[in-house]
Design a protein around this motif. Structure first.
Motif, PDB file in Angstrom:
ATOM      1  N   TRP A   1       1.262  -0.506  -9.640  1.00 32.33           N
ATOM      2  CA  TRP A   1       0.888  -1.892  -9.328  1.00 32.33           C
ATOM      3  C   TRP A   1       2.113  -2.790  -9.319  1.00 32.33           C
ATOM      4  O   TRP A   1       2.236  -3.683  -8.463  1.00 32.33           O
ATOM      5  CB  TRP A   1      -0.145  -2.401 -10.330  1.00 32.33           C
ATOM      6  N   HIS A   2       3.011  -2.569 -10.258  1.00 23.95           N
ATOM      7  CA  HIS A   2       4.249  -3.348 -10.273  1.00 23.95           C
ATOM      8  C   HIS A   2       5.073  -3.064  -9.021  1.00 23.95           C
ATOM      9  O   HIS A   2       5.646  -3.979  -8.416  1.00 23.95           O
ATOM     10  CB  HIS A   2       5.068  -2.999 -11.520  1.00 23.95           C
ATOM     11  N   ALA A   3       5.143  -1.797  -8.659  1.00 20.36           N
ATOM     12  CA  ALA A   3       5.905  -1.419  -7.471  1.00 20.36           C
ATOM     13  C   ALA A   3       5.318  -2.045  -6.218  1.00 20.36           C
ATOM     14  O   ALA A   3       6.037  -2.551  -5.354  1.00 20.36           O
ATOM     15  CB  ALA A   3       5.928   0.103  -7.336  1.00 20.36           C
ATOM     16  N   ALA A   4       4.000  -2.017  -6.112  1.00 19.57           N
ATOM     17  CA  ALA A   4       3.331  -2.592  -4.944  1.00 19.57           C
ATOM     18  C   ALA A   4       3.575  -4.095  -4.869  1.00 19.57           C
ATOM     19  O   ALA A   4       3.869  -4.642  -3.800  1.00 19.57           O
ATOM     20  CB  ALA A   4       1.828  -2.302  -5.007  1.00 19.57           C
ATOM     21  N   GLY A   5       3.450  -4.769  -6.008  1.00 20.06           N
ATOM     22  CA  GLY A   5       3.660  -6.218  -6.030  1.00 20.06           C
ATOM     23  C   GLY A   5       5.090  -6.593  -5.680  1.00 20.06           C
ATOM     24  O   GLY A   5       5.326  -7.537  -4.917  1.00 20.06           O
TER      25      GLY A   5
ATOM     26  N   LEU B   1       0.826  -1.200   0.000  1.00 24.58           N
ATOM     27  CA  LEU B   1       0.000   0.000   0.000  1.00 24.58           C
ATOM     28  C   LEU B   1       0.867   1.260   0.000  1.00 24.58           C
ATOM     29  O   LEU B   1       0.617   2.207  -0.751  1.00 24.58           O
ATOM     30  CB  LEU B   1      -0.926   0.005   1.218  1.00 24.58           C
ATOM     31  N   GLY B   2       1.890   1.253   0.836  1.00 30.32           N
ATOM     32  CA  GLY B   2       2.774   2.411   0.905  1.00 30.32           C
ATOM     33  C   GLY B   2       3.489   2.663  -0.413  1.00 30.32           C
ATOM     34  O   GLY B   2       3.606   3.807  -0.862  1.00 30.32           O
ATOM     35  N   GLU B   3       3.943   1.586  -1.048  1.00 29.43           N
ATOM     36  CA  GLU B   3       4.640   1.734  -2.327  1.00 29.43           C
ATOM     37  C   GLU B   3       3.675   2.190  -3.420  1.00 29.43           C
ATOM     38  O   GLU B   3       4.026   3.013  -4.270  1.00 29.43           O
ATOM     39  CB  GLU B   3       5.281   0.397  -2.712  1.00 29.43           C
ATOM     40  N   TYR B   4       2.462   1.651  -3.384  1.00 29.26           N
ATOM     41  CA  TYR B   4       1.470   2.040  -4.386  1.00 29.26           C
ATOM     42  C   TYR B   4       1.156   3.532  -4.289  1.00 29.26           C
ATOM     43  O   TYR B   4       1.110   4.239  -5.309  1.00 29.26           O
ATOM     44  CB  TYR B   4       0.193   1.228  -4.207  1.00 29.26           C
ATOM     45  N   VAL B   5       0.923   4.010  -3.071  1.00 32.96           N
ATOM     46  CA  VAL B   5       0.608   5.423  -2.878  1.00 32.96           C
ATOM     47  C   VAL B   5       1.782   6.300  -3.298  1.00 32.96           C
ATOM     48  O   VAL B   5       1.614   7.318  -3.980  1.00 32.96           O
ATOM     49  CB  VAL B   5       0.240   5.693  -1.405  1.00 32.96           C
ATOM     50  N   SER B   6       2.984   5.895  -2.902  1.00 27.51           N
ATOM     51  CA  SER B   6       4.169   6.688  -3.213  1.00 27.51           C
ATOM     52  C   SER B   6       4.412   6.776  -4.723  1.00 27.51           C
ATOM     53  O   SER B   6       4.624   7.864  -5.265  1.00 27.51           O
ATOM     54  CB  SER B   6       5.389   6.067  -2.527  1.00 27.51           C
ATOM     55  N   VAL B   7       4.363   5.627  -5.392  1.00 24.51           N
ATOM     56  CA  VAL B   7       4.629   5.613  -6.832  1.00 24.51           C
ATOM     57  C   VAL B   7       3.497   6.281  -7.601  1.00 24.51           C
ATOM     58  O   VAL B   7       3.732   6.949  -8.609  1.00 24.51           O
ATOM     59  CB  VAL B   7       4.850   4.168  -7.318  1.00 24.51           C
TER      60      VAL B   7
END
Length: 234
Positions: free
Chosen positions: A148-152, A67-73
């Motif tokens: 999405w890629h970053a979050a995964g 979630l954190g990566e998704y929001v950030s990216v």
């Protein structure tokens, strides 16, 4: 001058950043899950609570990281899109001014005014938008980061890191599980610390020492807290 077969600088940098983020995510998984399961092991010898706490920590941590990566990216991508839209508008409304700006950029890199102008004109004739996006914004419009890629990737890295201490503490007999977990975690952190140092061109000893020392301290503290809470509740 670049030659065929040479890696593109921004592409290589992007891959290194992804790899570095993966290593950091794995470190988070190793340390946070190790601290959690060792703390519970300090309070009880039963495998059930340890497995439950470890699994819950793994899932919660992976979701939180994703979630954190998704929001950030997503925020970064929104910013990049806004900058690209602004650049496209400026090119449409003030092409001469933008050409002068591109010329100045290449002149600042060491080209003569005449050469910089020629480069700017040729790049503009080929693809003005791509030329300005690269020179001014350092953005490739066709290679924006996918949230999405970053979050995964973040969730996967955390999960892999978390599985090490979780497996290490559940497989051995109760009397040695904490010691085995400690050794496994220290070795894993030493490896990831070495990889981080290599990627960041940092000192190996210092990078490994920070991670190993921090992980060992986290496990020692949580184990002590677990024993204290277990004795109090018991």
């Amino acid at each position: 001058m670049s030659h065929p077969g040479e890696p593109h600088t921004s592409g290589l940098s992007g891959r290194l950043n992804w790899l570095r983020a993966g290593v950091l995510g794995a470190n988070d998984g190793i340390v946070s899950t190790a601290g959690l399961v060792v703390g519970v092991a300090g309070a009880t010898l039963s495998s059930g609570p340890i497995a439950t706490a470890g699994a819950a920590g793994l899932v919660a941590g992976a979701v939180s990281m994703a979630l954190g990566e998704y929001v950030s990216v997503s925020s970064q991508r929104d910013t990049e899109r806004a900058l690209l839209a602004k650049e496209r508008t400026e090119l449409a409304e003030s092409p001469d001014q933008e050409l002068d700006e591109l010329t100045s950029i290449y002149q600042a890199k060491g080209l003569t005014r005449a050469t910089a102008r020629q480069v700017a004109e040729e790049l503009t004739a080929d693809d003005a938008f791509a030329a300005h996006a690269d020179a001014e914004l350092r953005i490739d419009p066709d290679a924006l980061t996918n949230p999405w890629h970053a979050a995964g990737a973040s969730a996967l890295a955390f999960t892999i890191g978390s599985l090490l201490p979780l497996v290490a503490i559940l497989l051995p007999p109760p009397n040695i599980r904490v010691a085995v977990t400690f050794v496994v975690v220290v070795l894993a952190l030493a490896v990831t610390g070495a990889v981080s140092a290599k990627l960041g061109s940092a000192g190996l000893t210092r990078a490994v020492g920070r991670l190993v020392g921090g992980g060992a301290l986290a496990m020692a503290v949580t184990f002590g807290v677990g024993q204290l809470v277990g004795a109090t509740v018991g």
